[in-house]
Design a protein around this motif. Structure first.
Motif, PDB file in Angstrom:
ATOM      1  N   PHE A 199       0.833  -1.214   0.000  1.00  0.00           N
ATOM      2  CA  PHE A 199       0.000   0.000   0.000  1.00  0.00           C
ATOM      3  C   PHE A 199       0.861   1.255   0.000  1.00  0.00           C
ATOM      4  O   PHE A 199       0.551   2.238  -0.673  1.00  0.00           O
ATOM      5  CB  PHE A 199      -0.932   0.021   1.212  1.00  0.00           C
ATOM      6  CG  PHE A 199      -2.177  -0.792   1.046  1.00  0.00           C
ATOM      7  CD1 PHE A 199      -2.986  -0.647  -0.078  1.00  0.00           C
ATOM      8  CD2 PHE A 199      -2.555  -1.712   2.008  1.00  0.00           C
ATOM      9  CE1 PHE A 199      -4.137  -1.409  -0.232  1.00  0.00           C
ATOM     10  CE2 PHE A 199      -3.701  -2.473   1.869  1.00  0.00           C
ATOM     11  CZ  PHE A 199      -4.499  -2.317   0.740  1.00  0.00           C
ATOM     12  N   THR A 200       1.953   1.239   0.773  1.00  0.00           N
ATOM     13  CA  THR A 200       2.812   2.427   0.826  1.00  0.00           C
ATOM     14  C   THR A 200       3.419   2.735  -0.540  1.00  0.00           C
ATOM     15  O   THR A 200       3.746   3.877  -0.834  1.00  0.00           O
ATOM     16  CB  THR A 200       3.962   2.268   1.843  1.00  0.00           C
ATOM     17  OG1 THR A 200       4.870   1.240   1.414  1.00  0.00           O
ATOM     18  CG2 THR A 200       3.424   1.961   3.231  1.00  0.00           C
ATOM     19  N   GLN A 201       3.539   1.708  -1.359  1.00  0.00           N
ATOM     20  CA  GLN A 201       4.088   1.879  -2.704  1.00  0.00           C
ATOM     21  C   GLN A 201       2.992   2.088  -3.753  1.00  0.00           C
ATOM     22  O   GLN A 201       3.275   2.150  -4.943  1.00  0.00           O
ATOM     23  CB  GLN A 201       4.929   0.655  -3.083  1.00  0.00           C
ATOM     24  CG  GLN A 201       6.052   0.354  -2.107  1.00  0.00           C
ATOM     25  CD  GLN A 201       6.984   1.533  -1.947  1.00  0.00           C
ATOM     26  OE1 GLN A 201       7.534   2.052  -2.920  1.00  0.00           O
ATOM     27  NE2 GLN A 201       7.183   1.973  -0.704  1.00  0.00           N
ATOM     28  N   ALA A 202       1.742   2.164  -3.272  1.00  0.00           N
ATOM     29  CA  ALA A 202       0.567   2.338  -4.152  1.00  0.00           C
ATOM     30  C   ALA A 202       0.478   1.213  -5.185  1.00  0.00           C
ATOM     31  O   ALA A 202       0.137   1.436  -6.344  1.00  0.00           O
ATOM     32  CB  ALA A 202       0.603   3.700  -4.846  1.00  0.00           C
ATOM     33  N   ALA A 235      -6.194   8.671  -9.261  1.00  0.00           N
ATOM     34  CA  ALA A 235      -5.247   9.699  -8.848  1.00  0.00           C
ATOM     35  C   ALA A 235      -5.262   9.905  -7.338  1.00  0.00           C
ATOM     36  O   ALA A 235      -6.310   9.849  -6.697  1.00  0.00           O
ATOM     37  CB  ALA A 235      -5.569  11.014  -9.556  1.00  0.00           C
ATOM     38  N   ILE A 236      -4.102  10.149  -6.764  1.00  0.00           N
ATOM     39  CA  ILE A 236      -3.973  10.493  -5.353  1.00  0.00           C
ATOM     40  C   ILE A 236      -4.404  11.946  -5.169  1.00  0.00           C
ATOM     41  O   ILE A 236      -4.083  12.803  -5.995  1.00  0.00           O
ATOM     42  CB  ILE A 236      -2.514  10.320  -4.893  1.00  0.00           C
ATOM     43  CG1 ILE A 236      -2.103   8.844  -4.978  1.00  0.00           C
ATOM     44  CG2 ILE A 236      -2.321  10.839  -3.469  1.00  0.00           C
ATOM     45  CD1 ILE A 236      -0.611   8.609  -4.776  1.00  0.00           C
ATOM     46  N   ARG A 237      -5.144  12.237  -4.080  1.00  0.00           N
ATOM     47  CA  ARG A 237      -5.534  13.620  -3.827  1.00  0.00           C
ATOM     48  C   ARG A 237      -5.634  13.887  -2.323  1.00  0.00           C
ATOM     49  O   ARG A 237      -5.582  12.968  -1.508  1.00  0.00           O
ATOM     50  CB  ARG A 237      -6.858  13.957  -4.515  1.00  0.00           C
ATOM     51  CG  ARG A 237      -8.094  13.350  -3.872  1.00  0.00           C
ATOM     52  CD  ARG A 237      -9.366  13.822  -4.590  1.00  0.00           C
ATOM     53  NE  ARG A 237     -10.572  13.319  -3.965  1.00  0.00           N
ATOM     54  CZ  ARG A 237     -11.224  13.927  -2.975  1.00  0.00           C
ATOM     55  NH1 ARG A 237     -10.763  15.069  -2.492  1.00  0.00           N
ATOM     56  NH2 ARG A 237     -12.321  13.410  -2.459  1.00  0.00           N
ATOM     57  N   ILE A 252      -6.900   8.823  -0.961  1.00  0.00           N
ATOM     58  CA  ILE A 252      -6.790  10.112  -0.276  1.00  0.00           C
ATOM     59  C   ILE A 252      -5.574  10.062   0.634  1.00  0.00           C
ATOM     60  O   ILE A 252      -5.479   9.203   1.509  1.00  0.00           O
ATOM     61  CB  ILE A 252      -8.048  10.404   0.574  1.00  0.00           C
ATOM     62  CG1 ILE A 252      -9.306  10.380  -0.310  1.00  0.00           C
ATOM     63  CG2 ILE A 252      -7.908  11.745   1.291  1.00  0.00           C
ATOM     64  CD1 ILE A 252      -9.350  11.452  -1.375  1.00  0.00           C
ATOM     65  N   ILE A 253      -4.651  10.982   0.455  1.00  0.00           N
ATOM     66  CA  ILE A 253      -3.380  10.940   1.177  1.00  0.00           C
ATOM     67  C   ILE A 253      -3.556  11.065   2.689  1.00  0.00           C
ATOM     68  O   ILE A 253      -2.738  10.568   3.470  1.00  0.00           O
ATOM     69  CB  ILE A 253      -2.420  12.037   0.643  1.00  0.00           C
ATOM     70  CG1 ILE A 253      -0.972  11.719   1.042  1.00  0.00           C
ATOM     71  CG2 ILE A 253      -2.858  13.411   1.083  1.00  0.00           C
ATOM     72  CD1 ILE A 253       0.052  12.578   0.334  1.00  0.00           C
ATOM     73  N   PHE A 305       1.956  12.238  -5.573  1.00  0.00           N
ATOM     74  CA  PHE A 305       0.978  13.289  -5.835  1.00  0.00           C
ATOM     75  C   PHE A 305       1.619  14.420  -6.631  1.00  0.00           C
ATOM     76  O   PHE A 305       1.046  14.905  -7.619  1.00  0.00           O
ATOM     77  CB  PHE A 305       0.413  13.832  -4.520  1.00  0.00           C
ATOM     78  CG  PHE A 305      -0.467  15.032  -4.690  1.00  0.00           C
ATOM     79  CD1 PHE A 305      -1.776  14.905  -5.127  1.00  0.00           C
ATOM     80  CD2 PHE A 305       0.022  16.312  -4.419  1.00  0.00           C
ATOM     81  CE1 PHE A 305      -2.592  16.019  -5.294  1.00  0.00           C
ATOM     82  CE2 PHE A 305      -0.770  17.419  -4.580  1.00  0.00           C
ATOM     83  CZ  PHE A 305      -2.086  17.283  -5.017  1.00  0.00           C
ATOM     84  N   HIS A 306       2.794  14.853  -6.224  1.00  0.00           N
ATOM     85  CA  HIS A 306       3.482  15.937  -6.927  1.00  0.00           C
ATOM     86  C   HIS A 306       3.896  15.501  -8.334  1.00  0.00           C
ATOM     87  O   HIS A 306       3.846  16.294  -9.277  1.00  0.00           O
ATOM     88  CB  HIS A 306       4.694  16.407  -6.124  1.00  0.00           C
ATOM     89  CG  HIS A 306       4.331  17.150  -4.867  1.00  0.00           C
ATOM     90  ND1 HIS A 306       3.519  18.259  -4.864  1.00  0.00           N
ATOM     91  CD2 HIS A 306       4.645  16.912  -3.564  1.00  0.00           C
ATOM     92  CE1 HIS A 306       3.359  18.701  -3.619  1.00  0.00           C
ATOM     93  NE2 HIS A 306       4.027  17.884  -2.819  1.00  0.00           N
TER      94      HIS A 306
END
Length: 200
Positions: free
Chosen positions: A19-22, A78-80, A135-136, A183-184
């Motif tokens: 999960f930490t690595q998506a 997408a991460i947001r 969601i971060i 995210f960036h």
């Protein structure tokens, strides 16, 4: 040594790393971990977490779908970040859920730690939902949950699961910074695409 404690904790740890690595594989590993954890929590009488694991199982299937290309017609969701309005909504939901669940546990089970159990359960559910939709802020909630759960499991005589949750705390920090970096990166890519798509 309880083999369910050791094996379930190990698989849960592996799932969290993914999960930490998506990585989408996290959901599949998580399904196997849940299968073992359900049996363990039933044996130990941690009823809130027993219910939680059942909901986690459903969320694993949902998360697997949400992180797939089929769900979004994109390589991945997408991460947001949450807006302040959304944060207020989730805070109210958490407070209401904890009170309601603690009262239910007190009235209908032999739980000796209703508010502790309810707090970790409700906050975990919200964090898991935020994880499903990338969601971060989910990692900030996991900071809190991991400390509370580690102490709860140590109190209930589950040393392996307790130890793993201290590792989860470290991994939650890693996950937060990793997701912030992703995210960036995705924001930069979207900005570049927008510039190329602009007719001016």
């Amino acid at each position: 040594m309880n083999w369910l404690d050791f094996t379930g904790a190990s698989l849960s740890l592996l799932s969290t790393y993914y999960f930490t690595q998506a990585r989408r594989l996290a959901w599949l590993v998580g399904i196997f971990a849940i299968t073992l954890n359900v049996t363990l929590y039933w044996q130990k009488g941690i009823y809130g977490h027993l219910i939680l694991e059942g909901i986690y199982f459903i969320s694993m299937l949902y998360g697997w779908f949400q992180w797939s290309a089929k769900a979004t017609s994109k390589p991945s969701r997408a991460i947001r970040y949450l807006s302040w309005k959304e944060i207020s909504y989730y805070a109210l939901l958490a407070a209401s859920g904890i009170i309601l669940m603690a009262q239910t546990l007190s009235a209908h089970t032999d739980s000796t730690i209703p508010y502790w159990d309810a707090s970790t359960t409700i906050l975990s559910l919200i964090a898991q939902w935020l994880l499903c939709i990338k969601i971060i802020h989910c990692w900030i909630l996991w900071f809190i949950v991991d400390v509370l759960v580690a102490l709860l499991q140590l109190y209930k005589g589950l040393p392996f699961h307790s130890a793993v949750h201290w590792l989860y705390l470290i991994m939650a920090v890693v996950g937060y910074y990793r997701w912030r970096k992703l995210f960036h990166q995705q924001t930069t890519v979207l900005e570049v695409h927008a510039e190329h798509a602009s007719p001016y």
